[in-house]
Design a protein around this motif. Structure first.
Motif, PDB file in Angstrom:
ATOM      1  N   LEU A 103      37.295  42.968  49.385  1.00  0.00           N
ATOM      2  CA  LEU A 103      36.220  42.533  49.576  1.00  0.00           C
ATOM      3  C   LEU A 103      35.220  42.973  50.604  1.00  0.00           C
ATOM      4  O   LEU A 103      34.224  43.722  50.271  1.00  0.00           O
TER       5      LEU A 103
ATOM      6  N   VAL B 138      28.765  35.621  48.717  1.00  0.00           N
ATOM      7  CA  VAL B 138      29.980  35.961  48.774  1.00  0.00           C
ATOM      8  C   VAL B 138      31.016  35.491  49.593  1.00  0.00           C
ATOM      9  O   VAL B 138      32.273  34.914  49.307  1.00  0.00           O
TER      10      VAL B 138
ATOM     11  N   LEU C   4      34.855  37.233  41.432  1.00  0.00           N
ATOM     12  CA  LEU C   4      34.501  36.310  42.217  1.00  0.00           C
ATOM     13  C   LEU C   4      34.149  34.916  41.625  1.00  0.00           C
ATOM     14  O   LEU C   4      34.461  33.964  42.138  1.00  0.00           O
TER      15      LEU C   4
ATOM     16  N   TYR D 200      23.870  35.551  43.955  1.00  0.00           N
ATOM     17  CA  TYR D 200      24.634  36.921  44.211  1.00  0.00           C
ATOM     18  C   TYR D 200      23.931  37.961  42.887  1.00  0.00           C
ATOM     19  O   TYR D 200      23.751  39.126  43.249  1.00  0.00           O
TER      20      TYR D 200
END
Length: 327
Positions: free
Chosen positions: A114, A162, A256, A200
């Motif tokens: 990530l 995130v 995610l 996001y």
């Protein structure tokens, strides 16, 4: 010499070759999808003449771009001007290399996948900044300034959203984040972190300079923004990088929030591609549905709404993880 034929090295080389082919094929496919979506939204058929239902139109466009002359504007910095498109595209294979398309289908296994993706994602705004600065064009320079301000603003709530998922799962490894979720939709992080997913997704659309947040290339205001002086394959590489970045942010969202390759009945890679293309199609649909926002509205949306909401969501996530435990 034997290190060059080690299994991991061979796997890495094959993964890079496959990724380049995947990105190139998707660039042409998404160009066709974008034109068809635009056509149907505007109540017209879209490309229809070159090949069956216009399927070969993207190949014709690629041939046209390859055949066009590469022109450097008068007074431009030629080195930086032609470095910008390459810088926009070079990080793309590195961002895909750590993406787990299924439990056993990934190029590079790393505990910080990530972090790797988020680090290289910042190269796109540097490329746009270089393109605008080196073009010796006032519209390009204004587009570059907008791109930098937009990226600085929207990267922060994107990282906070995130971080909330990483805190919840206890890992920055994309494979572990995907494995933490189940096969059924109610087991995905999107139901545990709906606000983080919304933040996001909005930030991802803004980071990829897609409408309604395409202020860096607003045709009605800046001619074509940072793209104004580019022709031929220079322009083609920038657009290919834009579509590739759409794929990257959709892949990250799939891992995610949507369970990655997890899903009932069908094989994992098919589930991953289905989720990814659903998000990409939504991004394309938004471009031809919503009007472009003003630049002050773009920044106000981030600093007044997305940033506070992302902070509140992160604090609540930390509290819940401390109280009930995470992964």
């Amino acid at each position: 010499m034997s290190d060059f034929f080690a299994p991991e090295f061979v796997r890495l080389v094959l993964a890079l070759v496959a990724i380049m082919g995947f990105v190139a094929a998707n660039g042409m496919a998404l160009l066709y999808v974008e034109r068809k979506v635009a056509g149907h939204v505007q109540r017209r058929p879209g490309p229809f003449e070159v090949g069956p239902h216009g399927l070969l139109q993207a190949l014709a466009d690629a041939g046209k771009l390859v055949g066009k002359q590469l022109a450097t504007p008068r007074g431009a910095d030629a080195l930086l001007f032609w470095t910008a498109p390459l810088m926009a595209f070079m990080p793309v294979p590195l961002m895909f290399i750590a993406m787990p398309f299924s439990e056993n289908l990934w190029g590079l296994g790393t505990d910080l996948g990530l972090v790797l993706i988020l680090s290289f994602a910042g190269f796109n705004v540097l490329a746009l900044c270089l393109a605008g600065w080196a073009s010796n064009n006032k519209w390009s320079l204004l587009g570059a300034a907008r791109a930098v301000a937009q990226a600085v603003a929207y990267e922060i709530p994107l990282l906070l959203s995130v971080l909330a998922v990483a805190m919840l799962t206890g890992s920055l490894d994309l494979r572990e984040v995907a494995a933490h979720q189940g096969a059924w939709p109610w087991q995905w992080n999107v139901f545990v972190q709906p606000l983080a997913f919304f933040i996001y997704f909005v930030c991802a659309v803004a980071e990829t300079n897609r409408a309604p947040f395409d202020l860096a290339e607003a045709e009605s205001e800046l001619t074509a923004g940072v793209h104004t002086e580019y022709s031929g394959m220079g322009n083609g590489i920038i657009f290919l990088a834009e579509y590739a970045n759409m794929l990257v942010v959709s892949c990250v969202a799939t891992v995610l929030f949507l369970g990655g390759a997890a899903g009932p009945w069908a094989p994992g890679p098919w589930w991953f591609l289905a989720k990814m293309y659903a998000l990409v199609t939504l991004i394309i649909f938004m471009r031809w549905t919503y009007p472009r926002v003003r630049f002050d509205q773009l920044l106000n949306l981030n600093w007044r709404w997305l940033m506070p909401l992302a902070l509140v969501n992160l604090v609540l996530t930390a509290f819940c993880v401390k109280l009930w435990g995470g992964a």
